[in-house]
Design a protein around this motif. Structure first.
Motif: not given
Length: 75
Positions: A3-5, A9-14
């Motif tokens: 839900r939080v993802k 920001p778009d650059d969060v990968e993991r």
């Protein structure tokens, strides 16, 4: 976390989920005594020791004591 993802920001990968408590006891204390003077001991410790240790599965928290983080205040 799903839900939080969408709000991250778009650059969060993991995303890492860690469970620990302030009441947990440390299993290891490490003292670093360099042979030569370091310009920024906090940076050295953060980059070369703390971050790699935090990536190990099962490590909940790594704290640095004694080395002050350098900061710049701009008015």
């Amino acid at each position: 976390m799903d839900r939080v993802k969408a709000d991250l920001p778009d650059d969060v990968e993991r995303i890492y989920i860690r469970k620990w408590s302030n009441d947990d006891q440390p299993i290891m204390w490490i003292a670093l005594i360099p042979n030569k003077t370091l310009d920024d001991p906090y940076y050295f410790t953060e980059r070369l020791i703390k971050r790699p240790l935090e990536r190990i599965d099962g490590v909940a928290n790594v704290a640095i004591y004694g080395a002050d983080e350098k900061s710049i205040l701009i008015y």
